[in-house]
Design a protein around this motif. Structure first.
Motif, mmCIF file in Angstrom:
data_model
loop_
_atom_site.group_PDB
_atom_site.id
_atom_site.type_symbol
_atom_site.label_atom_id
_atom_site.label_comp_id
_atom_site.label_asym_id
_atom_site.label_seq_id
_atom_site.Cartn_x
_atom_site.Cartn_y
_atom_site.Cartn_z
ATOM 1 N N VAL A 252 0.853 -1.191 0.000
ATOM 2 C CA VAL A 252 0.000 0.000 0.000
ATOM 3 C C VAL A 252 0.887 1.239 0.000
ATOM 4 C CG1 VAL A 252 -1.754 1.303 1.263
ATOM 5 C CG2 VAL A 252 -1.846 -1.194 1.227
ATOM 6 N N THR A 253 0.629 2.168 -0.918
ATOM 7 C CA THR A 253 1.370 3.421 -1.001
ATOM 8 C C THR A 253 0.420 4.579 -0.760
ATOM 9 O OG1 THR A 253 2.918 2.507 -2.615
ATOM 10 C CG2 THR A 253 2.793 4.903 -2.455
ATOM 11 N N VAL A 254 0.737 5.385 0.241
ATOM 12 C CA VAL A 254 -0.081 6.537 0.611
ATOM 13 C C VAL A 254 0.610 7.796 0.111
ATOM 14 C CG1 VAL A 254 -1.158 7.801 2.510
ATOM 15 C CG2 VAL A 254 -0.915 5.302 2.640
ATOM 16 N N PHE A 255 -0.150 8.747 -0.410
ATOM 17 C CA PHE A 255 0.411 10.012 -0.881
ATOM 18 C C PHE A 255 -0.580 11.133 -0.608
ATOM 19 C CE2 PHE A 255 -2.238 10.446 -4.655
ATOM 20 C CZ PHE A 255 -2.607 9.140 -4.900
ATOM 21 N N LEU A 256 -0.053 12.370 -0.643
ATOM 22 C CA LEU A 256 -0.878 13.562 -0.452
ATOM 23 C C LEU A 256 -0.774 14.418 -1.707
ATOM 24 C CD1 LEU A 256 0.016 14.547 3.237
ATOM 25 C CD2 LEU A 256 -1.957 13.258 2.430
ATOM 26 N N MET A 257 -1.913 14.894 -2.179
ATOM 27 C CA MET A 257 -1.973 15.693 -3.402
ATOM 28 C C MET A 257 -2.647 17.016 -3.067
ATOM 29 S SD MET A 257 -3.823 14.632 -7.021
ATOM 30 C CE MET A 257 -2.730 13.241 -7.295
ATOM 31 N N GLU A 258 -2.198 18.081 -3.747
ATOM 32 C CA GLU A 258 -2.794 19.389 -3.503
ATOM 33 C C GLU A 258 -4.245 19.412 -3.971
ATOM 34 O OE1 GLU A 258 -1.308 22.654 -5.773
ATOM 35 O OE2 GLU A 258 -1.645 24.082 -4.151
ATOM 36 N N GLY A 260 -7.431 20.428 -5.726
ATOM 37 C CA GLY A 260 -7.723 21.117 -6.977
ATOM 38 C C GLY A 260 -6.691 20.919 -8.065
ATOM 39 N N THR A 261 -5.569 20.221 -7.762
ATOM 40 C CA THR A 261 -4.540 19.974 -8.773
ATOM 41 C C THR A 261 -4.092 18.519 -8.673
ATOM 42 O OG1 THR A 261 -2.588 20.448 -7.400
ATOM 43 C CG2 THR A 261 -3.741 22.332 -8.374
ATOM 44 N N THR A 262 -3.136 18.157 -9.523
ATOM 45 C CA THR A 262 -2.509 16.835 -9.429
ATOM 46 C C THR A 262 -1.062 16.964 -8.968
ATOM 47 O OG1 THR A 262 -1.922 16.932 -11.791
ATOM 48 C CG2 THR A 262 -4.008 15.853 -11.213
ATOM 49 N N GLU A 263 -0.724 18.093 -8.338
ATOM 50 C CA GLU A 263 0.620 18.286 -7.803
ATOM 51 C C GLU A 263 0.768 17.466 -6.517
ATOM 52 O OE1 GLU A 263 1.590 20.207 -10.906
ATOM 53 O OE2 GLU A 263 3.055 20.389 -9.277
ATOM 54 N N ILE A 264 1.929 16.816 -6.363
ATOM 55 C CA ILE A 264 2.175 15.941 -5.228
ATOM 56 C C ILE A 264 2.823 16.733 -4.095
ATOM 57 C CG2 ILE A 264 3.355 13.872 -4.419
ATOM 58 C CD1 ILE A 264 1.057 13.354 -6.315
ATOM 59 N N ILE A 265 2.254 16.640 -2.906
ATOM 60 C CA ILE A 265 2.799 17.294 -1.719
ATOM 61 C C ILE A 265 3.645 16.337 -0.902
ATOM 62 C CG2 ILE A 265 2.126 18.279 0.510
ATOM 63 C CD1 ILE A 265 -0.140 19.689 -0.852
ATOM 64 N N ALA A 266 3.208 15.080 -0.797
ATOM 65 C CA ALA A 266 3.948 14.112 0.011
ATOM 66 C C ALA A 266 3.832 12.737 -0.617
ATOM 67 C CB ALA A 266 3.421 14.082 1.440
#
Length: 648
Positions: A252-258, A260-266
């Motif tokens: 399982v891979t968890v990520f954070l995205m901004e 309203g966009t597809t920019e990756i924060i974490a």
């Protein structure tokens, strides 16, 4: 009179001839008609098609198994897929809730820290004018916040103190500085802080001095309408990626995205991909993330939420990673639990988590068909195992119905529990009938079997009746709760019931705290009065012993009245056809109840008073202390009753 006698004699003499003529008539007409009817009935039955039990039972069981198992397989094929997918949707929703809670927990710690720091400033524990104390406080507040990069305390003029986590080796750094509040990079943040009293998160901002992008949590400080400054906690993309690494594993891979966009924060793999960040490139583009599956986000196929009954806030995608393995990706739109943090959480995982059970349905269907064939063979075998003892029981039942018990052979044991129970029960029944038949004529046994008597019709017997009641129950239970009252009454009735059981009495009913019991039915006793009196003595002893314990606990003692009488009563099943009670009715019951009530007049202060009629005392064989009360008129009886008091 003579003529009448002569006519009667003549009638008697003629009667045998008339009976013979009637018999002849019946034989010549009615009997022949009955014979023809019987012949037609026998002919009809003999021509009716009969079925052998073995093939019939095998066919029925086989069809039942075929239809049942086939229906189960169809239902499984139609419904199981939907059920599994619904469960998969719940799995996704629960998993997302767990991930959101884990992230929200870190954010909660940040909000708490800012709130307590603001309170310390408001109470005067901290001050902008005492940087040493402020530094120590900020050191302590930052230490447990593993995912916070720095804490900043800045006044309204832009001067402040910053405590930094440093290189990550456990060393905390501090410095004083001054910020140009009109600088385009920070001006929007401080302008918002001046105009609001509520805490807020900034959008991602690249800090050239720190060479990384940060999300800032700002707690404005106001006194009345005056802006005093702000408390700011910063989380770098590096630190936020640590959170996703902590929540991810090999599958399982968890990520954070901004938002309203597809920019990756974490992302767990971003720690070494921040070199290209700049004021013009604040976040990592999804195409550049070091995750082949996520980098191809634009090529993933979106799946409708109804497929897995997902929460409307979530979006589900599917695709393949660099190894050709199918994966699912779940991305939420926005989460209110993050309290304004401009991120949305996403996760991707192997498709087996959702599709494993669905893929097994086909194998299960094939296996089910194989088991269906085995079940049909088993149905035939089971039918035969059932038929053999049933045949024997059927033949034996005919002999039992005709009471030809000598011809009945015991049924053998069976490996099937129900058939084995049938054999044991049948054999026991035959043995009982044989034993019963030794003492009772066969004709009577047949009659009993035909009538099937299972009732206890009312009959008259000599019965001793006992009534008990608590004196002053209302005042005794005053102040008790419902639970305490129930416990008290249950304990009291248990004491009385135990003494009645010792003397083989029958408790007829409980009337609140009162008890009615009798002796002499259903078992016949030689001296019901003796047993009833001994029960009364036992009850008195039990009550007094219990009162000692009650007084030691600081509770009021229980006082009880007992009434005894013996006489003829109707005993048996009394009541409506659909509901009966085995009970006693008659004047004896009323007198026993009146004697119990009379105790309040004879000795109202007694702890135990036993009032008995002269009939009871006269039947006693054991020596008991008796006190004569004399004749008393009781309610509902014209003649007075001679009353005696038993002194237990």
């Amino acid at each position: 009179m003579l003529r009448t006698a002569e006519r009667s004699a003549s009638f008697v003499r003629q009667k045998p001839r008339r009976v013979i003529d009637l018999a002849g008539f019946l034989d010549s007409n009615s009997m022949r008609q009955a014979a023809r009817d019987q012949e037609r009935q026998t002919s009809t039955v003999s021509h009716a098609k009969k079925f052998r039990i073995t093939p019939a039972l095998t066919t029925v069981l086989g069809l039942f198994v075929l239809l049942t198992a086939g229906a189960v397989l169809v239902v499984q094929a139609v419904i199981s897929r939907d059920v599994v997918r619904e469960l998969g949707g719940e799995l996704i929703d629960n998993g997302m809730d767990g991930l959101e809670a884990a992230v929200a927990e870190q954010l909660y710690a940040i909000r708490k820290t800012a709130r307590y720091t603001a309170r310390a400033l408001d109470m005067g524990t901290l001050s902008f004018d005492d940087p040493d104390t402020a530094k120590q406080y900020l050191f302590g507040s930052l230490a447990p916040l593993d995912f916070v990069s720095f804490t900043l305390l800045i006044d309204a003029d832009g001067s402040g103190l910053m405590v930094d986590r440093g290189p990550g080796d456990g060393t905390l750094l501090s410095e004083t500085f001054s910020v140009n509040l009109d600088e385009p990079l920070v001006a929007p943040i401080f302008n918002r802080a001046r105009s609001t009293y509520s805490s807020f998160w900034s959008r991602p901002i690249f800090l050239p001095r720190r060479d990384n992008t940060y999300l800032l949590y700002v707690k404005p400080l106001h006194e009345a309408d005056e802006y005093l400054g702000s408390i700011i906690l910063g989380m770098s993309l590096h630190r936020m990626s640590d959170i996703t690494r902590y929540l991810s594993d090999d599958d399982v891979t968890v990520f954070l995205m901004e938002v309203g966009t597809t920019e990756i924060i974490a992302h767990p793999g971003l720690n070494h991909h921040f070199e290209e960040l700049s004021p013009d490139n604040v976040l990592v583009d999804i195409d550049d993330v070091p995750d082949h599956f996520l980098a191809n986000f634009s090529e993933l196929r979106q799946i409708g939420n109804r497929t897995y009954d997902l929460n409307p806030r979530d979006k589900l995608y599917s695709g393949y990673d660099e190894n050709g393995e199918k994966r699912f990706l779940v991305l939420e739109d926005q989460n209110s639990r993050f309290r304004g943090l401009p991120v949305r959480i996403g996760v991707h995982f192997r498709s087996d988590f959702l599709e494993h059970s669905i893929n097994q349905l086909s194998s299960a269907a094939i296996t089910g068909l194989g088991l269906l064939g085995v079940s049909l063979l088993g149905a035939g075998f089971l039918a035969r195992r059932i038929v053999v003892p049933v045949k024997r029981a059927s033949a034996a039942a005919k002999d039992v119905a005709e009471l030809n018990l000598a011809k009945v052979e015991p049924l053998p044991a069976s490996l099937i529990r129900e058939l084995d129970d049938l054999s044991h029960g049948f054999n026991s029944m035959v043995a009982g009938l044989k034993a019963f038949n030794r003492y009772v004529p066969t004709s009577l046994v047949k009659r009993l079997l035909q009538e099937g008597r299972t009732e206890t019709p009312p009959e008259e017997r000599e019965v001793a009746v006992l009534f008990t009641d608590i004196a002053g129950y209302t005042s005794l239970s005053e102040g008790m709760s419902a639970t305490e009252t129930a416990a008290f009454v249950n304990h009291h009735l248990s004491l009385i019931g135990a003494e009645i059981a010792k003397q083989n009495g029958t408790i007829d009913k409980y009337i609140g705290d009162a008890v009615m019991a009798f002796w002499g039915a259903p078992e016949t006793l030689d001296n019901p009065a003796e047993a009833a009196a001994q029960a009364a003595v036992g009850i008195a002893s039990a009550i007094r012993k219990d009162n000692v314990e009650r007084v030691e606990r600081g509770e009021k003692p229980v006082r009880i009245r007992i009434g005894l009488h013996i006489g003829p009563l109707v005993v048996g099943d009394i009541g409506a056809p659909e509901r009966v009670n085995y009970t006693v009715i008659g004047d004896t019951v009323n007198i026993a109840a009146r004697l119990e009530s009379l105790g309040k007049e004879i000795d109202p202060a007694a702890d135990v008073i036993v009032m008995a009629s002269d009939e009871v005392v006269g039947a006693l064989t054991h020596n008991l202390d008796i006190e004569s009360i004399g004749p008393h008129k009781v309610k509902g009886r014209d003649e007075p009753v001679t009353v005696l008091r038993i002194l237990p």
